[in-house]
Scaffold this motif. Sequence first.
Motif, PDB file in Angstrom:
ATOM      1  N   ARG A  83      36.638  30.428  49.313  1.00 15.40           N
ATOM      2  CA  ARG A  83      36.997  31.132  48.087  1.00 15.40           C
ATOM      3  C   ARG A  83      35.892  32.127  47.765  1.00 15.40           C
ATOM      4  NH1 ARG A  83      38.216  25.730  46.889  1.00 15.40           N
ATOM      5  NH2 ARG A  83      40.380  25.305  46.256  1.00 15.40           N
ATOM      6  N   HIS A  84      36.281  33.358  47.454  1.00 16.95           N
ATOM      7  CA  HIS A  84      35.293  34.372  47.123  1.00 16.95           C
ATOM      8  C   HIS A  84      35.782  35.133  45.894  1.00 16.95           C
ATOM      9  CE1 HIS A  84      33.226  33.821  51.008  1.00 16.95           C
ATOM     10  NE2 HIS A  84      34.449  33.713  51.518  1.00 16.95           N
ATOM     11  N   ARG A  85      35.123  34.928  44.784  1.00  7.73           N
ATOM     12  CA  ARG A  85      35.483  35.645  43.572  1.00  7.73           C
ATOM     13  C   ARG A  85      34.969  37.090  43.635  1.00  7.73           C
ATOM     14  NH1 ARG A  85      37.155  32.351  39.373  1.00  7.73           N
ATOM     15  NH2 ARG A  85      36.974  30.092  39.773  1.00  7.73           N
ATOM     16  N   ILE A  86      35.573  37.920  42.836  1.00  7.60           N
ATOM     17  CA  ILE A  86      35.187  39.335  42.813  1.00  7.60           C
ATOM     18  C   ILE A  86      33.727  39.500  42.417  1.00  7.60           C
ATOM     19  CG2 ILE A  86      35.603  41.515  41.608  1.00  7.60           C
ATOM     20  CD1 ILE A  86      38.548  40.852  41.601  1.00  7.60           C
ATOM     21  N   ALA A  87      33.302  38.706  41.466  1.00  7.68           N
ATOM     22  CA  ALA A  87      31.900  38.809  41.044  1.00  7.68           C
ATOM     23  C   ALA A  87      30.966  38.457  42.184  1.00  7.68           C
ATOM     24  CB  ALA A  87      31.659  37.904  39.842  1.00  7.68           C
TER      25      ALA A  87
END
Length: 1021
Positions: A227-231
């Motif tokens: 999982r990679h959030r935009i932040a």
Amino acid sequence: MYHRIVFYLFSWLLFVSCPSCAIGFPSPPKLPKLLYYFHKVTQAQGLSSYNVKRITQDTYGYTWIATQDGLNRFDGKNITIYNKSVDPPRQLVNNDIWDLTEDSVNHRLWVLTYSGLNCIDLATGKVLDNPPAIRPALNLAPNSNFTCEWLAGARLWIGSSNYNGLTVYNTHKHGFEPIEPLPAVSGTSVAPNVGRIWADEYDRIWVFVNNYGIVIYSSQTGRILERHRIAELKMDTRAEADDDRFRAIARISPGRMALATNKGLYDLRYSVRGMRIDPFVLRGDAAHISLEETYWCTADPQANLWFSADNALYRISLASGEVIRIEDADYSNPENWFNGIYHIYFDRIGHIWLSTQKGLAFSSISPSPFETFFQSADRRLVINHANCVSPYHDSLLYVCAEDGFYRIDTRTYVIRRIAAGRFVCANRLMDGRLLVGGDDGLFVLRGDTLAGAETVYPELRRIAKQKITTVAWCGDTLAVMGNYNVGADGIFFWYPQRDTVITVNEQSKPLALASNIVNGLCRDHYGRVWILSGTGCSLYNPARHRIDTFFHTNDPYRHLPATFYYDMVESQGLYWVAVYGTGLMGLDSSLQVRRIFSTREGLANNGVYKVFAWKDSLLFVTSNNGLSLIRLRDSSVVNYFQKDGLHGNGFELGCGYMAAPYIYAGGERGISRIEPDRIPIDPVPAPLRISNIRMQATDTVYDAGDLSTGTLLVPSDVVETALTVATFDYTDEGRTVISYSIPELNTQWIPLGLDGTINLLGLSPGKYTLQIKAVNPSTLFPARQLQVRIRWLPKWYQTIWFKLVIALVALALFYIFYRYRINTIRQQQLIRQNISSDLHDDIGSILHTIKVFTQLARRGKDTESWLTQIEASLGQAVVALRDMIWVLDDSQDTVYQFLERVRQFALPVTEAHGIQLDVAAEGEVTHMLLKEEKRNLLLVAKESVNNCIKYACCSQVSVRFIAIGHSLTLRITDNGIGFDTDKPGEGNGLRNIRRRAGKIHYSVAIDSAPGAGTRITLRKP
């Protein structure tokens, strides 16, 4: 106050003169441009909607276009629409199409609509019933929709804007598979909104979730791996762009992809160990482009990355980093088709397809051989009608037009009008100056102004007001000038080095012209000047200063003198002369016509103007309706028009010039610069295919597009079959000629119309071979061919089984007739035998008795007695003959009539012997007897009565006939002496009775005993 006004005025002038210094108004980047001619498809051409969302091309060559109002199948000419309102073979669950994915293994197309999923069989073009109604199955909310899809093996990953944002449909099992749900957007109750789905080389599925980030799944287990959030990705988080949307993914190389978002273009590098994302680095003036909102990106096979931004399309060379702005070479369309490109697609042969909000645009992306100059870059100035073009160098053109004299910078598309008025001729002099001719006379270009020619060349004073339209140079010492206007004064020989001008016309001596009106001046390789006029052509020899030859030719088709000679070039040993109204004539050294090109040979128009020879193999011919390219080696002709990228369809008489590597030609709506080396002579041939089969029956229409079996079966009730041929000539439409032949009917090839439809009707049942041929004269590859086997099924009465049954029935009838005839002959033979037997047994014996009595009477003893016996015997013969005639009568008789016949026979005989006769009938006396039946019954009765008289010594004889229903009984009884039935040695009479009864299928019972009389019973059950 005065100083303040001066200061403000100076500041305003500085601001206007230096716009790049104005804050908030940056100058647009000065990027190199590349022109491609884009073909347009809109609702006018049959597209279901102008709002195109996705494009894909299947393995068969069809291009599928997803729009807001239906799915379109395009073959380069015809469009077939799929939507919710059409018939079931092409009916979809929703009109709003969001994504398309081809399953090339199973030849299926998965169509994701706003509210559901459809599957199309690409071989037949029919919508299948396999996918379920996935919206109810997933319980999607009414305000949500499906957004994207990706096929990985048998699993179709489907993104949506609600539910859990992601689901997996197994295309083999036709059911959904469980996966780990997507994480919710942090801090909100909004369900995930999937923007894009993509698969990498590590068997992983990348899910790009708007406003969240990137989620990576295992394509096998459906579990989340990363999982990679935009932040965390450190993407642009500008306050004014807090809505993060993923638009497109383009694979650049293994481990590297480009990512198009609403915040710019990103360079994403990845491996199984992790990933890194950075803004796409562009150099120089293109640096800020990668930070603009990007709508789509994709990579081509030549290691270029294409992406669309606001109002523009760009191409990045991944090797050099050069950024090029792509522009449409079709300046005839003022609309900006690059405003809102939401999908960029490259097909299998390298064509680029753009989905826009104005429709569909596509190009071969080979640099266009045609570049037009009609409107200035700022769209303030246009060249409405060009009369002459004169290239000064590669980037500078001078154009004489109806409304002025113009200068064009071909690099910046800046057009400037130097002078107003009508100008018709511009020719570069040997000293580098430009001589310009117009309605007001001759001028010389000095800087950016026109000066009278006599101010620079005083010797031209006497012709300064002439309307010169054509000039030809003989070396650097002589310029020949002419005029094609009515009232012209002939031609002028200008010797610049001698400051001399000589006039030659119809009246001059020793040189004289055939006509003062000169349409054109050309030089051949001998140095001769061809003076082309309306009546013929004169050949001027500068070395001898004389006109050697004047000639004119005849139109070989109309058999009339050819008129209006306009231009001449040399190629492959012939002089090619443009003759208006006739076409292009090839003359040999003796000026005899050897070849001709007109509309019959494929020329665009016979109204030809200019002709240019290119590399001694090609001829370019301008006309008043199109540009023709002639290949001399095979005499093929290709025609080009405004739709191919030219300025227009019409050219002007004197507007043409060749300066390698370009040919310039113009007319109405500006100038075209032609680069012959860029014309695709040998493009890759596209396949042929039957795109649609429509069979019209008496009461219905069959829509059968499946030729997977190799044979088209036409039902017996079909009266007409229409087959549409798809050539897939997307960027070469209108030039392919389709023809067909059916060898079983005719060996000739029949050309088709523009719609490419073959109509077959009136064919007899049987097997046929439909041969289809497509020829594109603009290419060198051989004709493309397609063969279709057709089996026209017969009607039920035309089948072989019906014919076989008819033959069998005919044989059976013949056999029955034959057997009937044989039986008839046998019956006739049997009747003859019976008659013969009866005549022999009955009448023959009587006649024999008469013969004996006659011989006894001749002896003279007791003659009277013998005559009496003869008379009685004759009476018996008469009765026997009547009985035989009665028996032979074909009419049926009743039981009563039969008994009357017995009484007539038996009564005289019994009375003569004193025997009482009793004849009676019981039951149905009207029962009918057949001929054979009454004959044998009568003979049995006679035989029985005769036996009673001869042997029974009886006093009574009874004959009874009993008829009850179908049961018949004949009983003859006497009260005579009887006989012993058990005693062997039955007499001939009884045997005859049994034999005759057997013939008519009667049973016989003979009852008798000594002293008890005799009873004979014949019974028919």
